[in-house]
Design an enzyme around this catalytic site. Sequence first.
Site, PDB file in Angstrom:
ATOM      1  N   ASN A  62     -24.030  19.537 -16.026  1.00 26.43           N
ATOM      2  CA  ASN A  62     -23.097  19.709 -14.908  1.00 26.43           C
ATOM      3  C   ASN A  62     -22.186  20.911 -15.132  1.00 26.43           C
ATOM      4  OD1 ASN A  62     -22.140  17.868 -16.925  1.00 26.43           O
ATOM      5  ND2 ASN A  62     -20.504  17.171 -15.596  1.00 26.43           N
ATOM      6  N   GLU A  64     -18.787  22.469 -13.561  1.00 26.95           N
ATOM      7  CA  GLU A  64     -17.649  22.158 -12.694  1.00 26.95           C
ATOM      8  C   GLU A  64     -16.896  23.419 -12.268  1.00 26.95           C
ATOM      9  OE1 GLU A  64     -15.441  18.976 -14.583  1.00 26.95           O
ATOM     10  OE2 GLU A  64     -17.067  17.563 -14.155  1.00 26.95           O
ATOM     11  N   CYS A  73     -23.993  18.998 -10.101  1.00 28.08           N
ATOM     12  CA  CYS A  73     -24.453  17.989 -11.059  1.00 28.08           C
ATOM     13  C   CYS A  73     -25.580  18.547 -11.933  1.00 28.08           C
ATOM     14  CB  CYS A  73     -25.004  16.776 -10.319  1.00 28.08           C
ATOM     15  SG  CYS A  73     -23.800  15.857  -9.370  1.00 28.08           S
ATOM     16  N   GLU A  75     -28.423  17.205 -12.678  1.00 27.02           N
ATOM     17  CA  GLU A  75     -29.779  17.009 -12.144  1.00 27.02           C
ATOM     18  C   GLU A  75     -30.184  18.163 -11.233  1.00 27.02           C
ATOM     19  OE1 GLU A  75     -27.275  14.918 -12.243  1.00 27.02           O
ATOM     20  OE2 GLU A  75     -27.923  12.828 -12.410  1.00 27.02           O
ATOM     21  N   CYS A 112     -26.303  10.910  -8.387  1.00 22.03           N
ATOM     22  CA  CYS A 112     -25.558  10.729  -7.136  1.00 22.03           C
ATOM     23  C   CYS A 112     -26.507  10.879  -5.938  1.00 22.03           C
ATOM     24  CB  CYS A 112     -24.414  11.744  -7.055  1.00 22.03           C
ATOM     25  SG  CYS A 112     -24.957  13.397  -6.593  1.00 22.03           S
ATOM     26  N   CYS A 115     -28.041  14.336  -5.380  1.00 25.30           N
ATOM     27  CA  CYS A 115     -29.107  14.661  -6.339  1.00 25.30           C
ATOM     28  C   CYS A 115     -30.384  13.905  -5.994  1.00 25.30           C
ATOM     29  CB  CYS A 115     -28.664  14.341  -7.766  1.00 25.30           C
ATOM     30  SG  CYS A 115     -27.458  15.536  -8.392  1.00 25.30           S
TER      31      CYS A 115
HETATM   32  N1  THU Z   1     -22.370  14.266 -12.447  1.00 26.39           N
HETATM   33  C1  THU Z   1     -23.610  14.699 -12.757  1.00 26.39           C
HETATM   34  O1  THU Z   1     -23.806  15.793 -13.302  1.00 26.39           O
HETATM   35  N2  THU Z   1     -24.656  13.880 -12.483  1.00 26.39           N
HETATM   36  C2  THU Z   1     -24.542  12.637 -11.952  1.00 26.39           C
HETATM   37  O2  THU Z   1     -25.544  11.966 -11.768  1.00 26.39           O
HETATM   38  C3  THU Z   1     -23.238  12.113 -11.591  1.00 26.39           C
HETATM   39  C4  THU Z   1     -22.081  13.024 -11.795  1.00 26.39           C
HETATM   40  C5  THU Z   1     -21.249  15.134 -12.779  1.00 26.39           C
HETATM   41  C6  THU Z   1     -20.557  15.787 -11.620  1.00 26.39           C
HETATM   42  C7  THU Z   1     -19.181  16.040 -12.198  1.00 26.39           C
HETATM   43  O3  THU Z   1     -19.214  17.260 -12.923  1.00 26.39           O
HETATM   44  C8  THU Z   1     -18.987  14.902 -13.179  1.00 26.39           C
HETATM   45  O4  THU Z   1     -20.266  14.392 -13.450  1.00 26.39           O
HETATM   46  C9  THU Z   1     -18.082  13.796 -12.662  1.00 26.39           C
HETATM   47  O5  THU Z   1     -18.507  13.349 -11.428  1.00 26.39           O
END
Ligand code: THU
Length: 161
Positions: A62, A64, A73, A75, A112, A115
């Site tokens: 991920n 940010e 994310c 994925e 999520c 994704c």
């Molecule tokens: N996140 C992911 O990378 N994958 C997921 O399946 C759920 C959430 C990340 C997004 C964000 O950077 C952090 O987790 C908190 O939501």
Amino acid sequence: MNIRRISFDLMVYGSVHELEQQDQELMKEAVKARKKAYSPYSKFNVGAAVLLENGEIVTGNNQENASYPSGLCAERVAIFYASAKYPGIAINTIAISATSENFVVDKPAAPCGNCRQSISEYEIKQLRPISIIMSGETGEVLKCNSVADILPLAFNSTFLG
Ligand code: THU
């Protein structure tokens, strides 16, 4: 009456050690990838490892942003990278691993909705199911053999006419 029941399949493993060897190896790549996540805001680190039909493994984590919705994310970073690097090569499996700098992630990180939708796009395009393996740091691990199992009734291009 013509009522049908639609169900889905999800496998629950006691731990990563119960996965098949190849799946364990892929999960190890996801664990490596999550260690490089850029997650200064959530401190929630996710890694994703994509196994392609040509045997290549592409990973992502991920990313940010101070403007939160601009982040992405793990994925999607991984599958977009896989499609960019190996266009037209089918995806077999995606392994996902999550950890937090604030608490122990003791349950599987489920992708999520966005994704799942993005994975579904590639599954439909390649006409072959994509397996997804979901893991936290400890505890049970989930596996489905198609994204359709965790995204029933997905919107897809056929709705666009
Ligand atoms: N996140 C992911 O990378 N994958 C997921 O399946 C759920 C959430 C990340 C997004 C964000 O950077 C952090 O987790 C908190 O939501």
